[in-house]
Design a protein around this motif. Sequence first.
Motif, PDB file in Angstrom:
ATOM      1  N   PHE A  24       0.865  -1.320  -0.138  1.00  0.00           N
ATOM      2  CA  PHE A  24      -0.052   0.071   0.032  1.00  0.00           C
ATOM      3  C   PHE A  24       0.936   1.429   0.108  1.00  0.00           C
ATOM      4  CE2 PHE A  24      -3.222  -2.912   2.399  1.00  0.00           C
ATOM      5  CZ  PHE A  24      -3.836  -3.221   1.171  1.00  0.00           C
ATOM      6  N   GLY A  59      -8.675   6.171  -0.152  1.00  0.00           N
ATOM      7  CA  GLY A  59      -8.729   4.855  -0.197  1.00  0.00           C
ATOM      8  C   GLY A  59      -7.594   4.007   0.148  1.00  0.00           C
ATOM      9  N   VAL A  60      -6.495   4.192  -0.253  1.00  0.00           N
ATOM     10  CA  VAL A  60      -5.317   3.402  -0.176  1.00  0.00           C
ATOM     11  C   VAL A  60      -4.760   3.535   1.263  1.00  0.00           C
ATOM     12  CG1 VAL A  60      -3.039   3.214  -0.727  1.00  0.00           C
ATOM     13  CG2 VAL A  60      -4.534   3.489  -2.518  1.00  0.00           C
ATOM     14  N   PHE A  65      -6.782   1.574   3.460  1.00  0.00           N
ATOM     15  CA  PHE A  65      -6.189   0.359   3.932  1.00  0.00           C
ATOM     16  C   PHE A  65      -4.914   0.121   4.764  1.00  0.00           C
ATOM     17  CE2 PHE A  65      -9.587  -0.702   0.984  1.00  0.00           C
ATOM     18  CZ  PHE A  65      -9.811  -2.094   1.070  1.00  0.00           C
ATOM     19  N   PRO A  71     -11.009   0.851   7.001  1.00  0.00           N
ATOM     20  CA  PRO A  71     -11.654   0.995   5.862  1.00  0.00           C
ATOM     21  C   PRO A  71     -12.909   2.039   5.868  1.00  0.00           C
ATOM     22  CG  PRO A  71     -11.562  -1.273   6.523  1.00  0.00           C
ATOM     23  CD  PRO A  71     -11.227  -0.489   7.554  1.00  0.00           C
ATOM     24  N   LEU A  88     -13.105   4.740   3.547  1.00  0.00           N
ATOM     25  CA  LEU A  88     -13.905   5.046   2.169  1.00  0.00           C
ATOM     26  C   LEU A  88     -15.206   5.762   1.770  1.00  0.00           C
ATOM     27  CD1 LEU A  88     -13.518   0.922   1.159  1.00  0.00           C
ATOM     28  CD2 LEU A  88     -12.396   3.059   0.214  1.00  0.00           C
ATOM     29  N   LEU A 118      -2.496  -2.978  -8.325  1.00  0.00           N
ATOM     30  CA  LEU A 118      -2.147  -1.826  -7.573  1.00  0.00           C
ATOM     31  C   LEU A 118      -0.829  -0.979  -8.372  1.00  0.00           C
ATOM     32  CD1 LEU A 118      -2.443  -2.209  -3.786  1.00  0.00           C
ATOM     33  CD2 LEU A 118      -3.467  -0.910  -5.239  1.00  0.00           C
ATOM     34  N   ILE A 136      -6.576   0.614  -9.402  1.00  0.00           N
ATOM     35  CA  ILE A 136      -6.256   0.649  -7.987  1.00  0.00           C
ATOM     36  C   ILE A 136      -7.482   0.258  -7.238  1.00  0.00           C
ATOM     37  CG2 ILE A 136      -5.825   2.466  -6.054  1.00  0.00           C
ATOM     38  CD1 ILE A 136      -3.438   2.816  -7.357  1.00  0.00           C
ATOM     39  N   LEU A 182      -7.365  -2.850  -4.456  1.00  0.00           N
ATOM     40  CA  LEU A 182      -7.839  -2.722  -2.993  1.00  0.00           C
ATOM     41  C   LEU A 182      -9.241  -3.722  -3.084  1.00  0.00           C
ATOM     42  CD1 LEU A 182      -7.767   1.244  -2.487  1.00  0.00           C
ATOM     43  CD2 LEU A 182      -6.272  -0.596  -1.770  1.00  0.00           C
ATOM     44  N   VAL A 192     -16.895  -3.713   2.241  1.00  0.00           N
ATOM     45  CA  VAL A 192     -15.864  -2.806   1.837  1.00  0.00           C
ATOM     46  C   VAL A 192     -15.459  -2.762   0.459  1.00  0.00           C
ATOM     47  CG1 VAL A 192     -13.423  -2.216   2.000  1.00  0.00           C
ATOM     48  CG2 VAL A 192     -14.667  -2.778   4.020  1.00  0.00           C
ATOM     49  N   LYS A 219     -18.314  -1.181  -1.407  1.00  0.00           N
ATOM     50  CA  LYS A 219     -18.039   0.177  -1.309  1.00  0.00           C
ATOM     51  C   LYS A 219     -16.828   0.752  -2.274  1.00  0.00           C
ATOM     52  CE  LYS A 219     -19.347   1.610   3.028  1.00  0.00           C
ATOM     53  NZ  LYS A 219     -19.145   1.621   4.436  1.00  0.00           N
ATOM     54  N   LEU A 220     -15.832  -0.028  -2.572  1.00  0.00           N
ATOM     55  CA  LEU A 220     -14.872   0.482  -3.541  1.00  0.00           C
ATOM     56  C   LEU A 220     -15.582   0.407  -4.963  1.00  0.00           C
ATOM     57  CD1 LEU A 220     -11.843  -1.544  -2.074  1.00  0.00           C
ATOM     58  CD2 LEU A 220     -11.968   0.912  -2.667  1.00  0.00           C
ATOM     59  N   ILE A 227     -17.532   3.493  -5.321  1.00  0.00           N
ATOM     60  CA  ILE A 227     -16.558   4.498  -5.667  1.00  0.00           C
ATOM     61  C   ILE A 227     -16.368   4.472  -7.086  1.00  0.00           C
ATOM     62  CG2 ILE A 227     -14.495   5.564  -4.984  1.00  0.00           C
ATOM     63  CD1 ILE A 227     -14.707   5.032  -2.278  1.00  0.00           C
TER      64      ILE A 227
END
Lengths: 96, 158, 127
Positions: free
Chosen positions: A2, A45-46, A49, A54, A57, C13, C51, C55, C64, C67-68, C71
């Motif tokens: 990350f 976001g990153v 993590f 989380p 987010l 990533l 990205i 994640l 989660v 949710k990503l 987004i």
Amino acid sequence: MFIAAAAAILVGMALALVRAALGPSVYDRILAVNMMGTKTVLLIGVLGFLTGRPDFLDIAMVYALLNFVGTLAVLKFHAYGSLAGPRSDADDPPSS
Amino acid sequence: MTKAIALGTGLYALWLLLSGYWDDPLLVGLGALSAIAVAALAARLHLIDDEGVPLGRLPRILAYLPWLAWQVVLANLAVARAILAGPRAISPTLAVVPCSQKTDFGRMLYANSITLTPGTISVDVGPDAILVHALEAGGIDDLEAGAMDRRVRAVEGP
Amino acid sequence: MDLVTQTASWLALMGGGAFLILGAIGVLRMPDLYTRMHAASLVDTMGAGLITLGLMIQAGPTLVAVKLGIIFVFLCLTGPISTHALAGAAMMRGEPPRLTHDRARGKFPGPLGQTSPLPPDLLGHDS
């Protein structure tokens, strides 16, 4: 992992900042700021993590929407000189 | 009415996914209440029509998205190559691309698909044509070949 | 978390980071506003997509990850609209595009410019 992703995003943001500083036109700056906003969303976001939270987010999601509205607001303000749209006595945008 | 119910259900599903509180009856009830209130307000404002809630087109839109995603990936690689090759390798082109869509929804989908694909930007949308700026002249040729236009026309329906 | 998902997530990533930096380089390097916008849309689509994909693989099948995904959908819906608004505003206000091929001259509804910059009533809208 990350940390590497966050570093890549930060490098991209720095490059976008250079374009925002160079311009030359106001539209280039808006473009750079808009791109920076997208990268901020990803960075939040990153970071969520990275720190194991989380919940970040949700903030990223709000930032994504704010970034969109903000870009449109700045464009409209630049075009009409106010956020209310064109004045009724001058329907055409003023030609600068 | 079907559309209002569909909108309310969709909003409530989104609320459930975003909140994550599935075991507290008070919160779940309040979420349902707000979804119903938003659907009712939208109905009163006459926002629920074929454009606001494209229910009949939804399966066709979902079938169109994978193809669009693949085009976006291909265009991404092309633009990445152009960026690496430098400013001398590009051929910026402004062109008028005809569009065969009959409805505003179809033109909206087509113009958004063009803009979402890197390398082509829809600058302005007219009644039967779209003004497109492309990073490379080949991007205009691809659009004029009409694969995307036909698919969006198919999504739009009769 | 086994090796395969870790590797896949790492690849996504890093690929996303590469596209982000590439897009930023393009925004710095391209000669005029419109070509820069093409580079910026690289960030909106592939950079953000890879990205969030990386994640999501890390998050596994949880809320989660949903949710990503939401987004990413937001970014995909709003990105083209702000790009289109920016291009339209710049063109209407007479920011001339630097072109090698102008295939639009005289063809679009309305008095499309004999010379760049294009006139404001490009589209034959109501104005």
